[in-house]
Design a protein around this motif. Structure first.
Motif, PDB file in Angstrom:
ATOM      1  N   GLN A   1       8.651 -55.224   0.775  1.00  5.26           N
ATOM      2  CA  GLN A   1       9.305 -54.991  -0.854  1.00  5.26           C
ATOM      3  C   GLN A   1       8.534 -56.784  -0.694  1.00  5.26           C
ATOM      4  OE1 GLN A   1      13.504 -54.808  -0.488  1.00  5.26           O
ATOM      5  NE2 GLN A   1      13.132 -53.383  -2.294  1.00  5.26           N
ATOM      6  N   PHE A   2       7.886 -57.140  -2.475  1.00  4.12           N
ATOM      7  CA  PHE A   2       6.766 -57.968  -2.450  1.00  4.12           C
ATOM      8  C   PHE A   2       8.211 -58.816  -3.904  1.00  4.12           C
ATOM      9  CE2 PHE A   2       4.292 -61.364  -5.217  1.00  4.12           C
ATOM     10  CZ  PHE A   2       4.440 -62.154  -4.520  1.00  4.12           C
ATOM     11  N   LEU A   3       9.123 -59.902  -2.815  1.00  2.00           N
ATOM     12  CA  LEU A   3      10.871 -59.789  -3.991  1.00  2.00           C
ATOM     13  C   LEU A   3      10.082 -61.323  -4.816  1.00  2.00           C
ATOM     14  CD1 LEU A   3      13.413 -59.741  -1.250  1.00  2.00           C
ATOM     15  CD2 LEU A   3      12.691 -58.326  -2.806  1.00  2.00           C
ATOM     16  N   LEU A   4      10.867 -61.228  -6.028  1.00  2.78           N
ATOM     17  CA  LEU A   4      11.086 -63.150  -6.691  1.00  2.78           C
ATOM     18  C   LEU A   4      12.358 -63.448  -5.983  1.00  2.78           C
ATOM     19  CD1 LEU A   4       9.969 -64.407  -9.067  1.00  2.78           C
ATOM     20  CD2 LEU A   4      11.665 -62.922 -10.442  1.00  2.78           C
ATOM     21  N   VAL A   5      12.428 -64.676  -5.792  1.00  7.96           N
ATOM     22  CA  VAL A   5      12.926 -65.329  -4.963  1.00  7.96           C
ATOM     23  C   VAL A   5      13.374 -66.488  -6.005  1.00  7.96           C
ATOM     24  CG1 VAL A   5      12.872 -64.428  -3.007  1.00  7.96           C
ATOM     25  CG2 VAL A   5      11.535 -66.385  -3.623  1.00  7.96           C
ATOM     26  N   ARG A   6      12.731 -67.223  -6.957  1.00 11.17           N
ATOM     27  CA  ARG A   6      12.670 -68.496  -7.679  1.00 11.17           C
ATOM     28  C   ARG A   6      11.555 -67.729  -8.630  1.00 11.17           C
ATOM     29  NH1 ARG A   6      10.732 -73.767  -4.791  1.00 11.17           N
ATOM     30  NH2 ARG A   6       8.691 -73.161  -5.424  1.00 11.17           N
ATOM     31  N   ARG A   7      12.934 -68.855 -10.197  1.00 17.74           N
ATOM     32  CA  ARG A   7      11.628 -69.145 -10.832  1.00 17.74           C
ATOM     33  C   ARG A   7      10.969 -69.188 -10.720  1.00 17.74           C
ATOM     34  NH1 ARG A   7      13.586 -64.261 -13.178  1.00 17.74           N
ATOM     35  NH2 ARG A   7      16.245 -64.194 -13.125  1.00 17.74           N
TER      36      ARG A   7
ATOM     37  N   GLU B   1       0.849 -57.627   1.489  1.00 15.44           N
ATOM     38  CA  GLU B   1       0.560 -58.772   1.456  1.00 15.44           C
ATOM     39  C   GLU B   1      -0.067 -59.770   0.774  1.00 15.44           C
ATOM     40  OE1 GLU B   1      -2.606 -57.275   4.636  1.00 15.44           O
ATOM     41  OE2 GLU B   1      -0.507 -56.395   3.446  1.00 15.44           O
ATOM     42  N   ASN B   2      -1.002 -58.851   0.304  1.00 17.52           N
ATOM     43  CA  ASN B   2      -1.666 -60.381  -0.460  1.00 17.52           C
ATOM     44  C   ASN B   2      -1.530 -60.059  -1.549  1.00 17.52           C
ATOM     45  OD1 ASN B   2      -3.617 -60.760   2.008  1.00 17.52           O
ATOM     46  ND2 ASN B   2      -4.621 -58.751   2.099  1.00 17.52           N
ATOM     47  N   ALA B   3      -0.125 -59.857  -2.247  1.00 12.24           N
ATOM     48  CA  ALA B   3       0.778 -59.924  -3.807  1.00 12.24           C
ATOM     49  C   ALA B   3       0.208 -61.043  -4.011  1.00 12.24           C
ATOM     50  CB  ALA B   3       1.232 -58.999  -3.439  1.00 12.24           C
TER      51      ALA B   3
END
Length: 337
Positions: A6-12, A314-316
């Motif tokens: 999963q390609f997560l958003l961890v910071r705005r 992995e290249n997202a």
């Protein structure tokens, strides 16, 4: 891979996204909920709108929660199912995420697709997907082009803009495209058959306005806006009487810490023009109608959409940033698996 990447958003993001705003993690493969199913995502659409969803701001869709995978439209196959209408192996389109496997429920944007109708399943994210249908309904339904009118398209070499221009030609318009760089302007003429291509790079609003005026001395009857900022200000100086502006995107401002806004709004009054905000979500119940028309024009050789397919979850991040550097050469798609 041992599970579900999963390609997560961890910071705005603050301005342009940086790699530290995201994290690639490996989680267990989900199981279908009651009445639902699990999609093995094969291709994901990368779109400017995703940048807006990363902000903690009110919009037409809720912000992506921190710690969640980045939302994306995907096309893939049903991996496991608790719903008889969605069988394992069946191809489906839906709003899911940048991940290998997504849990889905029927309804909304989720729908089966027939991949035998297209050269590649990725086409359901481009010419027969939301991007192509944005061009179709945004121009033909909202702007109502008439033969002999002048259509001005910003972001014209992009996925939406290039199709808007071609649909304008089908409708009998004279089409002027604005794009960045000589190569993109060449593609507008040679590949998409625009009548005029204008390079905005390195030009002031006044200089760009003068070049538009030379190409459209009687003004633009329709402006299909994808860029905003200085480009839109130059366009507004060249409106025909009763012009229609379709406001589809403002990509020049998505990473800007301070929004520029419209500075030549008076021209809308002076030319008795209208500005219409456009979202494809309003046309979901008519997707079949639009896709059928688009498929016919593709089959007849009247419509072309290029795809820029980048490989690997992995290249997202570098793939996504191609949207803002201008490096993409067509509808940007991430091949997941």
């Amino acid at each position: 891979m041992t599970g579900n990447r999963q390609f997560l958003l961890v910071r705005r993001p603050q301005g342009a996204p940086v790699p530290e705003d995201f994290q690639l993690v490996d989680t267990p493969v989900p199981v279908p909920p009651p009445g639902g199913f699990v999609v093995r995502n094969r291709f994901a659409s990368l779109d400017p709108a995703q940048r807006g969803w990363m902000d903690d701001a009110e919009s037409y869709m809720p912000p992506i929660p921190l710690g969640d995978p980045v939302r994306a439209t995907t096309v893939g196959t049903v991996h496991a199912s608790d719903n008889p209408d969605f069988r394992p192996g069946q191809w489906v389109l839906g709003v899911n995420a940048l991940e290998d496997y997504s849990v889905a429920l029927p309804g909304g944007f989720t729908m089966p697709v027939d991949v035998d109708l297209v050269p590649s399943p990725s086409n359901f994210l481009s010419v027969l997907g939301a991007v192509g249908l944005t061009a179709y309904f945004g121009l033909l339904d909202m702007a109502q082009p008439q033969r002999g009118e002048t259509l001005l398209v910003s972001g014209a070499a992009g996925a939406v803009g290039s199709v808007v221009g071609q649909l304008g030609k089908i409708a009998g318009c004279r089409v002027i495209g604005i794009a960045g760089g000589a190569d993109k302007c060449r593609r507008l003429i040679e590949d998409y058959h625009f009548d005029v291509a204008i390079d905005y790079k390195g030009k002031t609003v006044a200089a760009l306005s003068a070049e538009i005026a030379a190409a459209a001395p009687n003004g633009a009857n329709i402006v299909f806006e994808n860029v905003g900022g200085d480009v839109m200000d130059a366009e507004l100086l060249n409106l025909a009487l009763n012009a229609r502006v379709v406001l589809c995107g403002l990509i020049s401002e998505y990473n800007a810490p301070e929004k520029i806004g419209i500075r030549n709004l008076w021209e809308v009054i002076a030319r008795q023009a209208t500005i219409h905000g456009f979202l494809i979500a309003a046309y979901v119940d008519r997707f079949g109608e639009g896709a059928a028309a688009m498929a016919q024009w593709v089959a007849e050789g009247k419509l072309r959409m290029d795809e820029d397919i980048q490989e690997g979850l992995e290249n997202a991040y570098p793939a996504f940033m191609r949207l803002f550097s201008g490096a993409n050469t067509g509808k940007l798609v991430l091949k997941i698996g």
